[in-house]
Design a protein around this motif. Sequence first.
Motif, PDB file in Angstrom:
ATOM      1  N   UNK A 133      -5.890   8.273  -7.847  1.00  0.00           N
ATOM      2  CA  UNK A 133      -5.128   6.863  -7.803  1.00  0.00           C
ATOM      3  C   UNK A 133      -6.076   6.042  -6.815  1.00  0.00           C
ATOM      4  N   UNK A 134      -6.394   6.875  -5.586  1.00  0.00           N
ATOM      5  CA  UNK A 134      -7.068   6.029  -4.482  1.00  0.00           C
ATOM      6  C   UNK A 134      -8.402   5.764  -4.964  1.00  0.00           C
ATOM      7  N   UNK A 135      -9.023   6.686  -5.353  1.00  0.00           N
ATOM      8  CA  UNK A 135     -10.440   6.215  -5.883  1.00  0.00           C
ATOM      9  C   UNK A 135     -10.448   5.118  -6.878  1.00  0.00           C
ATOM     10  N   UNK A 136      -9.343   5.154  -7.639  1.00  0.00           N
ATOM     11  CA  UNK A 136      -9.350   4.123  -8.600  1.00  0.00           C
ATOM     12  C   UNK A 136      -9.133   2.896  -8.011  1.00  0.00           C
ATOM     13  N   UNK A 137      -8.304   2.732  -6.804  1.00  0.00           N
ATOM     14  CA  UNK A 137      -7.896   1.474  -6.256  1.00  0.00           C
ATOM     15  C   UNK A 137      -9.085   0.744  -5.630  1.00  0.00           C
ATOM     16  N   UNK A 138     -10.119   1.721  -5.004  1.00  0.00           N
ATOM     17  CA  UNK A 138     -11.236   1.116  -4.336  1.00  0.00           C
ATOM     18  C   UNK A 138     -11.946   0.719  -5.836  1.00  0.00           C
ATOM     19  N   UNK A 139     -12.023   1.333  -6.949  1.00  0.00           N
ATOM     20  CA  UNK A 139     -12.939   0.957  -7.903  1.00  0.00           C
ATOM     21  C   UNK A 139     -12.650  -0.450  -8.561  1.00  0.00           C
ATOM     22  N   UNK A 140     -11.082  -0.760  -8.294  1.00  0.00           N
ATOM     23  CA  UNK A 140     -10.654  -1.916  -8.892  1.00  0.00           C
ATOM     24  C   UNK A 140     -10.938  -3.120  -8.025  1.00  0.00           C
ATOM     25  N   UNK A 141     -11.225  -2.617  -6.430  1.00  0.00           N
ATOM     26  CA  UNK A 141     -11.597  -3.655  -5.469  1.00  0.00           C
ATOM     27  C   UNK A 141     -12.901  -3.862  -5.931  1.00  0.00           C
TER      28      UNK A 141
ATOM     29  N   UNK B  68      -0.605 -15.292   8.632  1.00  0.00           N
ATOM     30  CA  UNK B  68       0.655 -16.511   8.056  1.00  0.00           C
ATOM     31  C   UNK B  68       1.185 -15.779   6.794  1.00  0.00           C
ATOM     32  N   UNK B  69       2.431 -16.207   6.615  1.00  0.00           N
ATOM     33  CA  UNK B  69       2.886 -15.961   5.368  1.00  0.00           C
ATOM     34  C   UNK B  69       3.047 -16.926   4.409  1.00  0.00           C
ATOM     35  N   UNK B  70       2.217 -16.769   3.357  1.00  0.00           N
ATOM     36  CA  UNK B  70       1.901 -17.563   2.288  1.00  0.00           C
ATOM     37  C   UNK B  70       2.680 -16.976   1.058  1.00  0.00           C
ATOM     38  N   UNK B  71       3.945 -17.303   0.860  1.00  0.00           N
ATOM     39  CA  UNK B  71       4.851 -16.683  -0.147  1.00  0.00           C
ATOM     40  C   UNK B  71       4.390 -16.716  -1.592  1.00  0.00           C
ATOM     41  N   UNK B  72       3.798 -17.805  -1.926  1.00  0.00           N
ATOM     42  CA  UNK B  72       3.257 -17.907  -3.077  1.00  0.00           C
ATOM     43  C   UNK B  72       2.025 -17.317  -3.755  1.00  0.00           C
ATOM     44  N   UNK B  73       1.066 -16.974  -2.550  1.00  0.00           N
ATOM     45  CA  UNK B  73      -0.061 -16.134  -2.772  1.00  0.00           C
ATOM     46  C   UNK B  73      -0.150 -14.855  -2.049  1.00  0.00           C
ATOM     47  N   UNK B  74       0.290 -14.303  -1.463  1.00  0.00           N
ATOM     48  CA  UNK B  74       0.410 -13.048  -0.912  1.00  0.00           C
ATOM     49  C   UNK B  74       0.865 -11.960  -1.893  1.00  0.00           C
ATOM     50  N   UNK B  75      -0.050 -10.971  -2.312  1.00  0.00           N
ATOM     51  CA  UNK B  75       0.289 -10.030  -3.062  1.00  0.00           C
ATOM     52  C   UNK B  75       0.219 -10.589  -4.713  1.00  0.00           C
ATOM     53  N   UNK B  76      -0.225 -11.711  -4.906  1.00  0.00           N
ATOM     54  CA  UNK B  76      -0.316 -12.195  -6.356  1.00  0.00           C
ATOM     55  C   UNK B  76      -1.029 -11.228  -7.117  1.00  0.00           C
ATOM     56  N   UNK B  77      -0.746 -11.102  -8.310  1.00  0.00           N
ATOM     57  CA  UNK B  77      -1.277 -10.012  -9.288  1.00  0.00           C
ATOM     58  C   UNK B  77      -1.803  -8.873  -8.882  1.00  0.00           C
ATOM     59  N   UNK B  78      -1.111  -8.223  -7.654  1.00  0.00           N
ATOM     60  CA  UNK B  78      -1.199  -7.118  -6.963  1.00  0.00           C
ATOM     61  C   UNK B  78      -0.492  -5.998  -7.901  1.00  0.00           C
ATOM     62  N   UNK B  79       0.467  -6.292  -8.630  1.00  0.00           N
ATOM     63  CA  UNK B  79       1.133  -5.186  -9.377  1.00  0.00           C
ATOM     64  C   UNK B  79       0.302  -4.716 -10.336  1.00  0.00           C
ATOM     65  N   UNK B  80      -0.625  -5.741 -11.294  1.00  0.00           N
ATOM     66  CA  UNK B  80      -1.382  -5.341 -12.164  1.00  0.00           C
ATOM     67  C   UNK B  80      -2.590  -4.524 -11.523  1.00  0.00           C
ATOM     68  N   UNK B  81      -3.055  -4.828 -10.295  1.00  0.00           N
ATOM     69  CA  UNK B  81      -4.136  -3.920  -9.777  1.00  0.00           C
ATOM     70  C   UNK B  81      -3.705  -2.634  -9.339  1.00  0.00           C
TER      71      UNK B  81
END
Lengths: 343, 348
Positions: free
Chosen positions: B287-295, B252-265
């Motif tokens: 950066x890629x290792x960093x991304x998985x660390x964030x997750x 679905x496309x949930x405009x209010x929640x998709x990608x929320x706070x992803x800029x910080x991540x």
Amino acid sequence: MKTRKKLDSNTVLIIITIALFVFMYAVGCVMYQDKGFGNFQTFLNVLINNAGLICVTCGMTCVMLTGGIDISVGSVIAMDCMLLVYGMTEWKMGAVPMVILVLVIGLVFGLVQGFLVGYLEIQPFIVTMAGMFFARGMTAVICSGQISITEADNPIFYKWANSKITLPEFMGKVNRHGKVIAPYMRPTVVIALLVLILIFLMLKYTKFGRNMYAVGGNQTSATMMGLNVKKTKMLSYILSSFLCSIGGILYCLNTMSGSVNQAKGLEMDAIASAVIGGTLLTGGVGNVIGSLFGVLINGTITVLVNTNGKLLSSWANIATAALLCVFIILQSVFALVKARRNN
Amino acid sequence: MDNLKNLRKKPLFLPIFCMILVLLINLIKSPTFFSVSVNNGVLYGRLIDIINRGSEIAILAVGQTLVVAVSAGTDISVGSVMSLSACSCCMLLAGYGNNSVSTLVVPMAVGMLFGVLMGGVCGAFNGALVAKLKIQPMVATLILFTAARAIGLLLCNNQITYIRYEKYKYLGNFIPGCPIPTPVFVAIIVIIIIAILLRKTALGLYIQSVGINGRAARISGINSDVICFICYLICGICAGIAGIVASSRIYSADSNNIGLNFELDAILAVALGGNSLGGGKFNLAGSIIGAYTIQAITTTLLAMGVSTDKAPVFKAIIVIIIVVVQAPAFKSYMAARKAQRAQVKEAA
């Protein structure tokens, strides 16, 4: 010798802003005459709804004068509102201690951000973005639901929020029954305008105010003149966060509720208002009178969208973003032209 | 001791160290952390979850790394652009105004391509503002940070648009018969394409030289405006792809929640990857290792009972710690302290 005072690009920008506001308001009056857009009360409502934003924009203007930016303001307002409401409903605290607590938190928040930006020379955007997420997260930590405050919770705060200042009757309109309704405004507007005037005087006549212009204009020459650039920057962030806390209290007096999603995107409104009001993003140019008109334009957009009734409320966001875009493009075009002329 | 010091100077030290730290904390807290089981022909487990959910952040981090390297600023619109691309994709697939469909109006590939294209348009818009008009990157991207989500809401007519079409779920979940989640493949493909682009062409070198000194790069014959524009374009396209994946996950496309706070991540991933937020040299692998660390951090926080709306508090603190440690003023202060201590030692 030139007798005619030459218009520089900054004056042109402010004139465009004021003209735009008058134009938009006139269009609103013509289009929505039947819905009472032309009343003086509508104008006062714009002020009442945006009292918080006026305070925040004053702080934002000060930070932008030093060449920085503060995007944490929206979240800080959400945190302040939540804290005020939660403190008064759950902890049963008095209105005055909570207000003082919020102001102190604002000062501390500004101190940390200002130290990081001024003394550690980290990019202001990164610092305040972290601040933005921190404050938004803290709002959820305090309470993740939506709570509102009623008269039973805190009569004093309720009284503050609902007191009216009635203006003389001749400004009002005559209603259907031939009775004159006097327009009113709230004490929040008076506080906001007072803040605006104080900041205006501070920027114009105090040493600190002029230091901010100097730092934003050219940091190297400010250092060479012997100004304490780091301290000035830090103080500007403290001022911004403090004004933001005042704004948060005014905002809370207007909404009487707290929720995690409150004041989302308010940083955008504040930045847009300051930029529309002629404050340069590069720093050194601008004043709060322009910012007031920026806020008024912003408020008018919202009122226009709401009065229409058919448009979705996201149109107001888009319109503000578009205006910000137009104005920063104008600014940078002016800057490019100026640079070319100097070469 | 000397070996340790050399190790600390390796570019990948910080991301790998953080990754190991987070994994160790998890292992101590719950010994079953690394267990992976097979249910209904697909893999299950915390580790798989991290790799799966981290795909979007990894894709965003790739684009963000280039933007940070070239312009010393970050693109804070990526989360909103994700939302916009998801909304435009779903709007096209469902037809305007419908909020739940089981048959598609246009072929699925067209909708997805349109979503990615939308991301590209947003990237181009940001790029034009930054490269041509010389506006500070974060102010320029602030426009879309607010506007993109609002435009997405308009496209979806203020509703959540559901695409109840089996094949649409493949991209964000599992392809039948394949035990590995599809987003992992998407992330790998994006990373490989960008890596080839950077290694096999001179683009990587150009980006670094523009980031280190834009003026010098221009004098030596690099069109720095175009390089800068390309980076923002790539970042926008990455955000578009991430948006489609995120939308397919929840079909679905949930405009209010998709990608929320992803800029910080995304920004945190770049910083954790050992890249300086001041631009210049960059390290994609970091950066890629960093991304998985964030997750991994997010998953850990969730497992510890911290809800998603409270998680930003911790992430914000981590960002501040990283940038403080990286700050030149802090470094020189620490060096001065060290020198002072050495002097005291010598005198004694």
